[in-house]
Design an enzyme around this catalytic site. Structure first.
Site, mmCIF file in Angstrom:
data_model
loop_
_atom_site.group_PDB
_atom_site.id
_atom_site.type_symbol
_atom_site.label_atom_id
_atom_site.label_comp_id
_atom_site.label_asym_id
_atom_site.label_seq_id
_atom_site.Cartn_x
_atom_site.Cartn_y
_atom_site.Cartn_z
ATOM 1 N N ASP A 23 30.696 39.204 38.374
ATOM 2 C CA ASP A 23 31.025 37.966 39.078
ATOM 3 C C ASP A 23 30.079 36.838 38.664
ATOM 4 O OD1 ASP A 23 32.523 36.436 40.854
ATOM 5 O OD2 ASP A 23 31.256 36.934 42.572
ATOM 6 N N GLY A 24 30.587 35.610 38.752
ATOM 7 C CA GLY A 24 29.746 34.446 38.510
ATOM 8 C C GLY A 24 30.089 33.673 37.245
ATOM 9 N N TRP A 28 28.759 29.874 36.339
ATOM 10 C CA TRP A 28 27.973 29.740 35.106
ATOM 11 C C TRP A 28 28.523 28.570 34.288
ATOM 12 C CZ3 TRP A 28 28.745 29.633 29.902
ATOM 13 C CH2 TRP A 28 27.626 29.862 29.076
ATOM 14 N N SER A 68 41.130 41.384 40.045
ATOM 15 C CA SER A 68 41.465 42.009 41.324
ATOM 16 C C SER A 68 42.885 41.645 41.737
ATOM 17 C CB SER A 68 40.480 41.565 42.414
ATOM 18 O OG SER A 68 40.789 40.257 42.858
ATOM 19 N N GLU A 70 43.627 40.260 44.269
ATOM 20 C CA GLU A 70 43.538 38.937 44.907
ATOM 21 C C GLU A 70 43.382 37.818 43.881
ATOM 22 O OE1 GLU A 70 41.722 41.674 46.090
ATOM 23 O OE2 GLU A 70 43.315 41.917 47.572
ATOM 24 N N ASN A 71 43.028 38.155 42.643
ATOM 25 C CA ASN A 71 42.798 37.106 41.637
ATOM 26 C C ASN A 71 44.094 36.394 41.208
ATOM 27 O OD1 ASN A 71 39.989 38.847 40.088
ATOM 28 N ND2 ASN A 71 39.923 37.192 41.573
ATOM 29 N N ARG A 74 44.456 32.622 42.054
ATOM 30 C CA ARG A 74 43.823 31.518 41.305
ATOM 31 C C ARG A 74 44.901 30.657 40.648
ATOM 32 N NH1 ARG A 74 38.079 33.760 39.112
ATOM 33 N NH2 ARG A 74 37.529 34.772 41.080
ATOM 34 N N ARG A 199 29.292 41.324 48.840
ATOM 35 C CA ARG A 199 30.513 41.946 49.373
ATOM 36 C C ARG A 199 31.150 42.802 48.287
ATOM 37 N NH1 ARG A 199 31.730 36.224 49.812
ATOM 38 N NH2 ARG A 199 32.682 35.470 47.885
ATOM 39 N N THR A 200 32.120 43.648 48.734
ATOM 40 C CA THR A 200 32.767 44.553 47.766
ATOM 41 C C THR A 200 33.990 43.914 47.124
ATOM 42 O OG1 THR A 200 34.332 45.605 49.278
ATOM 43 C CG2 THR A 200 32.116 46.522 49.219
HETATM 44 C C1 IPE Z 1 35.644 40.050 42.366
HETATM 45 O O1 IPE Z 1 35.218 38.735 42.203
HETATM 46 C C2 IPE Z 1 36.678 40.389 41.330
HETATM 47 C C3 IPE Z 1 36.202 40.522 39.973
HETATM 48 C C4 IPE Z 1 34.967 40.419 39.566
HETATM 49 C C5 IPE Z 1 37.212 40.833 38.994
HETATM 50 P P1 IPE Z 1 35.898 37.517 42.988
HETATM 51 O O2 IPE Z 1 35.161 36.305 42.569
HETATM 52 O O3 IPE Z 1 37.354 37.542 42.788
HETATM 53 O O4 IPE Z 1 35.586 37.884 44.513
HETATM 54 P P2 IPE Z 1 35.417 36.938 45.778
HETATM 55 O O5 IPE Z 1 36.579 36.002 45.794
HETATM 56 O O6 IPE Z 1 34.117 36.212 45.609
HETATM 57 O O7 IPE Z 1 35.360 37.878 46.947
HETATM 58 C C1 IPE Z 2 34.374 36.849 37.913
HETATM 59 O O1 IPE Z 2 33.882 35.547 37.851
HETATM 60 C C2 IPE Z 2 35.518 37.078 36.966
HETATM 61 C C3 IPE Z 2 36.818 37.256 37.626
HETATM 62 C C4 IPE Z 2 37.021 37.329 38.903
HETATM 63 C C5 IPE Z 2 37.975 37.355 36.746
HETATM 64 P P1 IPE Z 2 34.478 34.401 38.760
HETATM 65 O O2 IPE Z 2 35.601 33.746 38.045
HETATM 66 O O3 IPE Z 2 34.826 34.936 40.114
HETATM 67 O O4 IPE Z 2 33.240 33.416 38.867
HETATM 68 P P2 IPE Z 2 32.729 32.643 40.150
HETATM 69 O O5 IPE Z 2 32.494 33.681 41.216
HETATM 70 O O6 IPE Z 2 33.810 31.685 40.542
HETATM 71 O O7 IPE Z 2 31.474 31.985 39.702
HETATM 72 MG MG MG Z 3 33.789 35.136 41.818
#
Ligand code: IPE
Ligand code: IPE
Ligand code: MG
Length: 255
Positions: A23-24, A28, A68, A70-71, A74, A199-200
């Site tokens: 994550d992040g 970044w 995920s 939930e992704n 986006r 969180r998970t």
């Molecule tokens: C968790 O990160 C999913 C992945 C790393 C693929 P998210 O950025 O989607 O999770 P939330 O929204 O912060 O809970």
């Molecule tokens: C994790 O990074 C990658 C995926 C969930 C695909 P994020 O895209 O969630 O990055 P942040 O949390 O918004 O920084």
């Molecule tokens: Mg994230």
């Protein structure tokens, strides 16, 4: 990025299965005035440095959360970028993974209609190409949700019960385990989450019941094999009790 791990880590106590919530990436990128998708792109070298680090340490299973359930929420541009990015990444990297002796598996709803056919094909090719490799198993948790995984298992158990394959009383934890996406995957010993959130996010809900969690504020594109080793060193300082108790006082019970 380092060529070798320089962090002090006990190489005789390496967790067998390390799972990572990468994550992040968006933060970044945003911190550098870049688009979120450029953060995902910069996550690739981080991931492959971690693969090399995991191999160097002798990790047997490496699971990474790449998308995920939930992704899908986006925006469309980011979702379609991520789908194409996964296609390109598998094309760019599958031979390298194969040469390293890595077996690649996917867990999640890969057959979801929203997953482009090209990506489904690349997933199958990569799994087939690497199927007999034994150095390390790398699991991509893609279109993965822990709740969806349990719902799917419960549905299939219900169908088998309705067909009279077994009795309700015989359903136990081992039954549920056997209906998960990867029944033979050992439980993760260590779950790492980068990016600072605590969180998970629906990752390995069943499998990580007794995993150790290490949270780091390092954003995924800045993570590398030495950060992995630091997380493993933190894991090695933990005392895994699995519900048992450790009494170091050697005193008699009172009364
Ligand atoms: C968790 O990160 C999913 C992945 C790393 C693929 P998210 O950025 O989607 O999770 P939330 O929204 O912060 O809970
Ligand atoms: C994790 O990074 C990658 C995926 C969930 C695909 P994020 O895209 O969630 O990055 P942040 O949390 O918004 O920084
Ligand atoms: Mg994230």
């Amino acid at each position: 990025m380092a060529e070798k791990i320089t962090v002090d880590v006990d190489r005789s106590e390496i967790p067998r299965h390390v799972a990572i919530i990468m994550d992040g990436n968006g933060r970044w990128a945003n911190a550098r005035g870049l688009h979120r998708t450029q953060g995902h792109a910069r996550g690739e070298p981080a991931l492959f440095d971690v693969v090399h680090g995991a191999l160097e340490l002798g990790v047997e299973w490496l699971t990474v959360y790449t998308f995920s359930t939930e992704n899908w929420n986006r925006d469309e541009f980011e979702v379609s970028f991520l789908m194409q990015f996964n296609v390109d990444l598998l094309e760019r990297r599958r031979d390298e993974l194969d040469d390293l002796g890595v077996r690649v598996l996917f867990m999640g709803d890969v057959d979801d209609d929203r997953v482009p056919q090209e990506l489904r094909d690349r997933i199958r090719d990569t799994e087939e190409l690497t199927a007999s490799n034994t150095t390390m198993t790398m699991v991509f948790a893609f279109n993965y949700g822990g709740r969806a995984e349990i719902v799917e298992a419960v549905r299939r158990i219900a169908v088998d019960l309705s067909l009279g394959a077994s009795r309700v009383e015989s359903v136990d934890e081992a039954t549920i385990q056997s209906y998960l996406y990867l029944p033979d995957m050992p439980e993760p010993d260590l779950v790492i989450r980068t990016g600072g959130e605590l969180r998970t996010s629906n990752f390995l809900l069943w499998e990580a019941a007794y995993s150790e969690y290490v949270f780091t504020s390092v954003l995924w594109p800045d993570f590398d094999r030495n950060e992995l080793a630091r997380c493993i060193a933190e894991y090695q300082d933990r005392n895994r009790r699995f519900g048992g108790a450790v009494d170091e006082s050697f005193t008699e019970p009172p009364g």
